[in-house]
Design a protein around this motif. Structure first.
Motif, mmCIF file in Angstrom:
data_model
loop_
_atom_site.group_PDB
_atom_site.id
_atom_site.type_symbol
_atom_site.label_atom_id
_atom_site.label_comp_id
_atom_site.label_asym_id
_atom_site.label_seq_id
_atom_site.Cartn_x
_atom_site.Cartn_y
_atom_site.Cartn_z
ATOM 1 N N GLU A 209 0.848 -1.191 0.000
ATOM 2 C CA GLU A 209 0.000 0.000 0.000
ATOM 3 C C GLU A 209 0.880 1.237 0.000
ATOM 4 O O GLU A 209 1.838 1.334 0.767
ATOM 5 C CB GLU A 209 -0.919 0.014 1.230
ATOM 6 C CG GLU A 209 -1.758 1.296 1.270
ATOM 7 C CD GLU A 209 -2.859 1.311 2.329
ATOM 8 O OE1 GLU A 209 -2.978 0.338 3.096
ATOM 9 O OE2 GLU A 209 -3.593 2.324 2.378
ATOM 10 N N GLU A 300 -7.822 2.148 -3.687
ATOM 11 C CA GLU A 300 -8.545 1.953 -2.423
ATOM 12 C C GLU A 300 -9.537 3.076 -2.222
ATOM 13 O O GLU A 300 -9.173 4.248 -2.193
ATOM 14 C CB GLU A 300 -7.567 1.903 -1.246
ATOM 15 C CG GLU A 300 -6.684 0.685 -1.266
ATOM 16 C CD GLU A 300 -5.990 0.432 0.081
ATOM 17 O OE1 GLU A 300 -6.254 1.160 1.056
ATOM 18 O OE2 GLU A 300 -5.179 -0.508 0.133
ATOM 19 N N ASP A 330 -11.818 0.157 1.357
ATOM 20 C CA ASP A 330 -10.956 0.368 2.520
ATOM 21 C C ASP A 330 -11.778 0.544 3.801
ATOM 22 O O ASP A 330 -12.926 0.972 3.741
ATOM 23 C CB ASP A 330 -10.146 1.651 2.260
ATOM 24 C CG ASP A 330 -8.867 1.708 3.070
ATOM 25 O OD1 ASP A 330 -8.589 0.763 3.822
ATOM 26 O OD2 ASP A 330 -8.133 2.707 2.929
HETATM 27 CA CA CA Z 1 -5.913 2.477 2.675
#
Ligand code: CA
Ligand code: C2E
Ligand code: CA
Length: 439
Positions: A209, A300, A330
């Motif tokens: 991420e 996301e 998310d």
């Molecule tokens: Ca996130």
């Protein structure tokens, strides 16, 4: 004309402009005061339930309550709909709080007369001018009062927030962020950090991420919580998030040029992007510029975004997916989650909020765990892959493995890392096993 320019037509109180003039005079005479910004919770409800004319009567009633507590040398105004500013000639917080309590009591009495059993709730932001920084600048005081009011609004338990050092620091950072954001973006002060996402069935890296860090020249490192909420408010997040997609693509290009197998990168996307013109083509322009397949990028989006405009978001998601991007929801479980939404949205991945895992880990009767198991099972049935956020311990990991969650992310594996650290710790040993975009 004189009346109109200084007074509020509805209540007969001073207006905001007059309050600022009077505050300017008091500040120039260095008179210490306690400034109070007062607001009503749910005034809209009063308007809608009791009607405008009763709501107006109530506002006039509040003005009379303010008259009744006013002492010589003090002044107040109605700033806007249900916001009043009050300048008290007090120097101590306790004394001011006592007077606010009296005021609250009288406002409640007015409400009881006009609105029946309606329990009014007010909240206040307070500034003790002599104790605050720049004690005799009227404009600074005004900003502090607004900041304290906003803080009081957020806090459901305490109705009064006194402007303090902590809030002052937050405000300074906010001012800094607001006045430096454009320059910082141009000068590449926003940096891409990566936090690995691990496949729970193999223990191998499956993606990362992208998390932003602001490396400022003069204030050290700023973390997302210190500026993302502000950028969401002022719209700058749109630029930052596209910049982060670009940084991710640039990085993937470098890895590919160096002969490394790139890993999928997830990028956080503000809700504002989904409403912005040409979003999908902007993303495609970036991936094309670096010759990156959109399949290497996961977008996301926040669960809270989705609940409001399902149809519009779904159309946008379909377009993004047909362009090749993966879509992840998310922070699932952090807000008002709806299982229904899982069936209605065509997403690829579900990220379970960190607090969800914490709840299940502390579970005494096993109910949280059962809920989690159901959600994971449901996602599986719908062919949505699942990620547990906030895996901090081996026990956390074991629990998620038992619950058949697909991926894990959290401090147990690693904190978000600089590119160099990420490459050293995760790419070199893992790269042979990992293929971007394949799950
Ligand atoms: Ca996130
Ligand atoms: P998020 O998307 O939920 O990101 C995960 C956050 O949890 C990160 O905080 C990460 O450092 C932290 N975290 C990861 N593992 C653990 C763990 O095991 N325990 C605990 N306690 N925390 C963990 P970070 O980097 O401070 O980011 C905070 C939030 O800021 C992110 O939450 C995301 O909503 C937002 N954000 C970060 N970067 C961006 C960005 O580029 N664009 C946008 N729009 N938002 C961003
Ligand atoms: Ca999250």
């Amino acid at each position: 004309m004189e009346q109109l320019s200084r007074y509020d037509a509805l209540t007969g109180a001073y207006n905001g402009g007059e309050f600022r003039t009077l505050l300017g005079v008091a500040c120039s005479r260095k008179i210490p005061m306690v400034l109070v910004a007062l607001n009503l919770r749910n005034f809209k409800y009063i308007n809608e339930t009791y009607g405008l004319s009763t709501a107006d009567k109530f506002l006039r009633g509040i003005k009379r309550c303010l008259d009744s507590i006013q002492q010589p040398g003090e002044f107040f105004c109605r700033q806007s709909a249900d916001v009043f500013y009050i300048a008290l000639r007090e120097t101590e917080a306790e004394k001011a709080m006592e007077r606010i309590e009296t005021l609250q009591h009288r406002i409640q009495q007015t409400a009881t007369t006009l609105l029946g059993q309606y329990p009014v709730s007010i909240y206040c932001g307070i500034v003790l001018t002599a104790a605050a920084p720049e004690p005799f600048s009227a404009s600074a005081k005004h900003n502090y009062m607004m900041a304290a009011l906003a803080q009081a609004k957020k806090c459901q338990k305490e109705n009064v927030y006194i402007y303090d050092q902590e809030l002052h620091k937050l405000e300074q950072t906010r001012l800094y962020a607001e006045s430096n954001m454009k320059r910082a973006l141009e000068q590449e002060e926003f940096q891409l950090y990566l936090q690995p996402k691990i496949d729970l069935s193999t223990g191998l890296l499956t993606g990362a991420e992208a998390l932003v860090r602001w490396q400022t020249k003069d204030r050290g490192m700023l973390f997302p919580d210190q500026f993302i909420p502000l950028f969401e408010e002022n719209g700058f997040c749109v630029h930052l998030d596209l910049y982060m997609v670009e940084q991710a693509c640039k990085q993937l290009r470098r890895w590919m040029d160096e002969g490394m197998a790139p890993t999928n990168i997830s990028v956080n996307q503000t809700r504002l992007l989904f409403a912005s013109e040409g979003y999908v083509s902007k993303l495609l322009a970036i991936t094309e510029k670096y010759g990156i397949s959109p399949q290497c990028i996961t977008l996301e989006i926040l669960e809270s975004l989705v609940l409001d405009h399902v149809e519009h978001i779904n159309a946008c998601i379909e377009e993004l997916r047909s362009a090749g991007f993966r879509i992840s929801m998310d922070d699932f479980g952090s807000g008002y989650s709806s299982l229904n939404i899982l069936g209605r949205l065509k997403i690829d991945e579900l990220k379970l909020d960190r607090l969800f895992l914490m709840g299940a880990a502390k579970d005494t009767d096993g109910s949280q765990r059962k809920i989690m198991a159901c959600i994971l099972e449901l996602a599986k049935q719908l062919h949505i892959s699942t990620v547990a956020e906030g895996v901090e311990t081996q026990e956390n990991e074991q629990m998620m493995v038992q619950l058949c969650c697909n991926y894990g992310q959290g401090y147990y594996y690693s904190r978000p890392l600089t590119i160099a650290d990420f490459e050293r710790e995760f790419l070199a040993p893992y790269s042979r096993h990992v293929q971007a975009g394949v799950h």
